[in-house]
Design an enzyme around this catalytic site. Structure first.
Site, PDB file in Angstrom:
ATOM      1  CB  ALA A  33      37.001 -18.527 -65.406  1.00 29.03           C
ATOM      2  CE  LYS A 203      13.202 -20.377 -54.101  1.00 30.47           C
ATOM      3  NZ  LYS A 203      12.747 -19.507 -52.964  1.00 30.47           N
TER       4      LYS A 203
END
Length: 438
Positions: A33, A203
């Protein structure tokens, strides 16, 4: 750089897994990150037994997390509709980025949530909402960004796939395998969302919106479950060269978009036909790349946590980027009414081939009458199996048809079921080849 401070709401299976992955892999996550991602606070009603929150600020009030000025990202893992919706909108209103694994929330309230997030300039990430640890949303939204998507088809509910797999491999009845799935924790005590296609429709709604740049339209998805599938159907499908899978299918056509979840016969040689147990798999056809397949664990603590943490990594990287330059929530620029208005086609206008199973009285002329009804609707028969009588004087008849519209097949079924020589309802399963010509 300053750490990204996270508040986790919900410490059940997925929340506990997310907590453990974040703490266990903290160093690697920080390196990826470019800054640490730290858990500032958790909110829970109960704690997963594998989760040790010693030293972490805790509360039972999720809204305390959503309004905490020390938190940058709220991770919503409480599930459900209304509380989750209020929590996410509250977090957005307070300038928090949001990561969620809640497919029902996104499918039903996503348009509202994304509009609010866009206006506030915050990120809403939801990779874990579809297919657990499989990075299909990122692949579809970014990796396939150069493609015009022709169709998406997937096994996106592990419970249904587990049931159909064991029915096929062991010749067992639906009810028996469902009870086993419940005992193993794969199915809820009320399995309706899984076995009737609602979970898969949530979904599929999300995948279709990202694939085609349309608003989320869960209310227009056609859903049909697997509870009427018998071991006889599975065996006959096998004899005809097919496997029955519970698929979510969306296709782009000249008339609009198909959005449907139902049992489907697919050829044995297709990759989706060979996805077994609780695994998920999604096939996507792009005009440039051709067919692609995404396979893996569709649920579970750490597989889903993998996707949640991947979203947190994206948020950590993009947190200082102006929101106009971030990847759009649903892949295409604009939200709500600004995206494409391609219509969702009604099910009766959709064209597929069909498998039909019926029980007929064993007397001359019955099959001829059924064939006449099909012919009158312009439907031709591709294959036919007529077995010996097994239930008194009733003969099982299995038909495989060529492609036709659903409304024509509905009329055939209505007429056949009204025949005096037909016992009980006709079993109808749709057939898809899912090849490059589809």
């Amino acid at each position: 750089m300053e750490p990204v401070r996270v508040g986790i709401c919900g410490l059940g299976t997925v929340g506990g897994g997310t907590f453990n992955v974040l703490t266990r892999n903290a160093d690697d996550i920080a390196r990826r990150a470019g800054r640490p991602i730290v858990i500032e606070q958790v909110a829970h009603r109960s704690i997963h037994p594998d989760c040790d929150i010693t030293g972490i600020k805790a509360t039972t009030d999720v809204f305390e997390v959503a309004t905490n000025p020390d938190i940058d990202v709220v991770v919503e893992l409480v599930g459900g509709y209304e509380v989750a919706r209020e929590l996410v909108l509250t977090a957005i209103a307070h300038g928090k980025h949001v990561v969620t694994a809640n497919k029902a929330l996104i499918a039903v309230h996503g348009n509202e949530i994304f509009k609010a997030a866009h206006e506030k300039g915050v990120i809403v990430a939801f990779e874990a909402a579809v297919a657990g640890g499989i990075p299909v949303i990122k692949s579809l939204r970014e990796g396939l960004g150069a493609n015009r998507i022709a169709w998406v088809a997937g096994i996106i509910n592990g419970t249904g796939n587990y049931i159909l797999t064991h029915m096929r491999d062991e010749g067992r009845a639906f009810e028996e395998v469902l009870a086993e799935a419940q005992a193993l924790g794969y199915a809820e005590s009320d399995p309706t969302f899984d076995v009737e296609g609602i979970d898969a429709a949530h979904k599929l709604t999300i995948l279709a919106s990202i694939a085609y740049g349309v608003p989320l339209q869960f209310d227009k998805a056609y859903t049909e479950g697997i509870s009427r599938i018998t071991s006889e159907d599975i065996q006959q499908a096998d004899n005809l060269g097919y496997v029955i899978k519970h698929l979510g299918i969306s296709k782009r056509t000249d008339q609009g978009l198909e959005l449907r979840v139902h049992p489907t016969l697919i050829p044995k040689e297709r990759l989706l036909a060979n996805v077994h147990g609780v695994k998920n798999a999604i096939a996507i056809m792009g005009d440039a790349v051709g067919p692609t397949l995404y396979y893996g664990a569709g649920a579970g603590a750490e597989p889903t946590a993998s996707a949640v943490v991947a979203d947190l990594l994206d948020v950590a990287r993009d947190i200082t980027t102006d929101h106009y330059y971030r990847v759009p929530y649903l892949a295409f620029s604009g939200v709500g009414e600004d995206v494409s208005s391609l219509p969702i086609m009604p099910m009766e206008e959709i064209t597929t081939a069909y498998y039909l199973r019926l029980l007929a009285v064993d007397r001359p002329g019955v099959l001829a009458r059924v064939a006449t009804i099909l012919s009158e609707q312009g439907i031709s028969i591709e294959a036919l199996i007529q077995k010996e009588a097994t239930e008194g004087e009733l003969v099982p008849i299995i038909l495989l048809t060529h492609r036709t519209k659903e409304k024509q097949m509905n009329e055939v079924i209505r007429q056949v079921e009204s025949m005096a020589d037909i016992a009980g309802p006709v079993m109808r399963i749709r057939v898809e080849s899912l090849d490059e010509q589809e």
